[in-house]
Every structure is written in structure tokens, then in C-alpha cells.
Design a protein around this motif. Structure first.
Motif, short mmCIF file in Angstrom:
data_model
loop_
_atom_site.label_atom_id
_atom_site.label_comp_id
_atom_site.label_asym_id
_atom_site.label_seq_id
_atom_site.Cartn_x
_atom_site.Cartn_y
_atom_site.Cartn_z
N ILE A 32 34.38 30.93 45.30
CA ILE A 32 33.76 32.18 44.84
C ILE A 32 34.18 33.35 45.73
O ILE A 32 34.37 34.47 45.25
CB ILE A 32 32.23 32.05 44.77
CG1 ILE A 32 31.82 30.88 43.86
CG2 ILE A 32 31.62 33.35 44.24
CD1 ILE A 32 30.34 30.57 43.89
N GLU A 33 34.35 33.10 47.03
CA GLU A 33 34.75 34.17 47.95
C GLU A 33 36.12 34.74 47.61
O GLU A 33 36.41 35.89 47.93
CB GLU A 33 34.77 33.66 49.40
CG GLU A 33 33.41 33.53 50.01
CD GLU A 33 33.44 32.97 51.42
OE1 GLU A 33 32.49 33.29 52.16
OE2 GLU A 33 34.37 32.22 51.77
N LYS A 34 36.96 33.97 46.94
CA LYS A 34 38.29 34.46 46.55
C LYS A 34 38.21 35.56 45.49
O LYS A 34 39.15 36.34 45.34
CB LYS A 34 39.14 33.31 46.01
CG LYS A 34 39.55 32.31 47.05
CD LYS A 34 40.36 31.19 46.42
CE LYS A 34 40.71 30.13 47.45
NZ LYS A 34 41.45 29.02 46.83
N VAL A 43 24.29 34.19 46.68
CA VAL A 43 24.53 35.08 45.55
C VAL A 43 25.81 35.89 45.78
O VAL A 43 26.01 36.46 46.84
CB VAL A 43 23.34 36.04 45.34
CG1 VAL A 43 23.60 36.99 44.17
CG2 VAL A 43 22.05 35.27 45.13
N PHE A 44 26.65 35.93 44.74
CA PHE A 44 27.89 36.69 44.78
C PHE A 44 27.96 37.65 43.60
O PHE A 44 27.40 37.38 42.54
CB PHE A 44 29.11 35.76 44.69
CG PHE A 44 29.42 35.03 45.96
CD1 PHE A 44 30.40 35.50 46.82
CD2 PHE A 44 28.75 33.87 46.29
CE1 PHE A 44 30.69 34.82 47.99
CE2 PHE A 44 29.04 33.18 47.46
CZ PHE A 44 30.01 33.67 48.31
N GLU A 45 28.67 38.77 43.79
CA GLU A 45 29.01 39.69 42.71
C GLU A 45 30.50 39.60 42.48
O GLU A 45 31.28 39.61 43.44
CB GLU A 45 28.65 41.13 43.09
CG GLU A 45 27.18 41.37 43.23
CD GLU A 45 26.86 42.80 43.67
OE1 GLU A 45 27.78 43.53 44.12
OE2 GLU A 45 25.69 43.17 43.57
N CYS A 46 30.91 39.50 41.21
CA CYS A 46 32.33 39.33 40.89
C CYS A 46 32.71 40.18 39.67
O CYS A 46 31.93 40.29 38.73
CB CYS A 46 32.63 37.89 40.55
SG CYS A 46 32.16 36.69 41.81
N LEU A 56 37.22 29.74 37.12
CA LEU A 56 36.26 29.56 38.21
C LEU A 56 35.20 28.53 37.84
O LEU A 56 34.88 27.64 38.62
CB LEU A 56 35.61 30.90 38.57
CG LEU A 56 34.59 30.87 39.70
CD1 LEU A 56 35.24 30.44 41.02
CD2 LEU A 56 33.92 32.24 39.84
N GLN A 57 34.67 28.62 36.62
CA GLN A 57 33.66 27.67 36.16
C GLN A 57 34.21 26.24 36.14
O GLN A 57 33.52 25.29 36.52
CB GLN A 57 33.15 28.06 34.78
CG GLN A 57 32.27 29.28 34.80
CD GLN A 57 31.92 29.76 33.41
OE1 GLN A 57 32.76 29.80 32.50
NE2 GLN A 57 30.67 30.16 33.24
N VAL A 96 38.32 43.74 43.30
CA VAL A 96 39.07 43.76 42.06
C VAL A 96 40.26 42.84 42.29
O VAL A 96 41.13 43.12 43.10
CB VAL A 96 39.52 45.18 41.69
CG1 VAL A 96 40.37 45.16 40.44
CG2 VAL A 96 38.31 46.09 41.53
N VAL A 97 40.26 41.71 41.60
CA VAL A 97 41.28 40.69 41.81
C VAL A 97 42.41 40.91 40.83
O VAL A 97 42.18 41.09 39.62
CB VAL A 97 40.69 39.28 41.62
CG1 VAL A 97 41.74 38.21 41.80
CG2 VAL A 97 39.52 39.08 42.58
#
Length: 100
Positions: A32-34, A43-46, A56-57, A96-97
């Protein structure tokens, strides 16, 4: 060869997890950190395209133990995203990936 970058639509997601095992949790957090910013312990925001979210899922699903772990994906509309309140005020926004 000329390479063109195609802009893909990204959606805002809040991802929360409850992973029982330290090793599984560590591996899932690294995934998730990627693609996101940690805003709380679990909790993460993506900002993700549909393809990125599905990948990811799938990767998280391979690492989870469904009888002990859970991950929840909350979509937020851009209007809701603009109304988020952080206490204390936080300057960092989700990464923003680049889509390859």
C-alpha cells in the motif's frame, strides 16, 4: 520510437486494514505504501486507476488470511476529497503514481 503518456482517470480511495499477523501486515503495508500515503496507523489514502486498484486488491488478497484479516476500500468522490479535514493540519497529499 515515440512514447505517449495517456492520462488515466484516477479515483480517491481510503484503504483501512486489520491484519492479525505481524509478517503479513508488514508485507501488505509495503504494497500500500507504494501507491498511497499513510494517514493513520492502519489507514492509507490513495489515488488509483481502476487497473491499479484491481492489481493492489489481488496482491493484498494473495497475502491475507481471510479468517483472520480484513481490508476495506472506501471510494471517495472528488467533492468529498476536497472537504477532508485533518487535525492537526496535514500538508502531504496522496502520491500520484505514474501508470505504465
Amino acid at each position: 520510437m515515440v512514447m505517449r503518456r495517456i492520462n488515466k482517470k484516477k479515483d480517491f480511495w481510503v484503504i483501512a486494514y486489520d491484519i492479525a499477523d505481524d509478517l503479513r501486515r508488514s508485507r501488505i503495508v509495503k504494497l500500500i505504501e507504494k501507491c498511497g500515503v499513510r494517514v493513520n496507523y492502519s489507514v492509507f489514502e490513495c489515488l488509483l486507476t481502476d487497473v491499479q486498484l484491481k492489481k493492489l486488491q489481488e496482491e493484498i488478497g494473495k497475502l491475507m488470511l481471510p479468517s483472520e484479516d480484513s481490508v476495506v476500500y472506501y471510494p471517495l468522490c472528488l467533492d468529498c476529497y476536497s472537504k477532508i479535514i485533518y487535525t492537526p493540519n496535514r500538508q502531504t497529499k496522496p502520491k500520484v503514481v505514474a501508470v505504465v
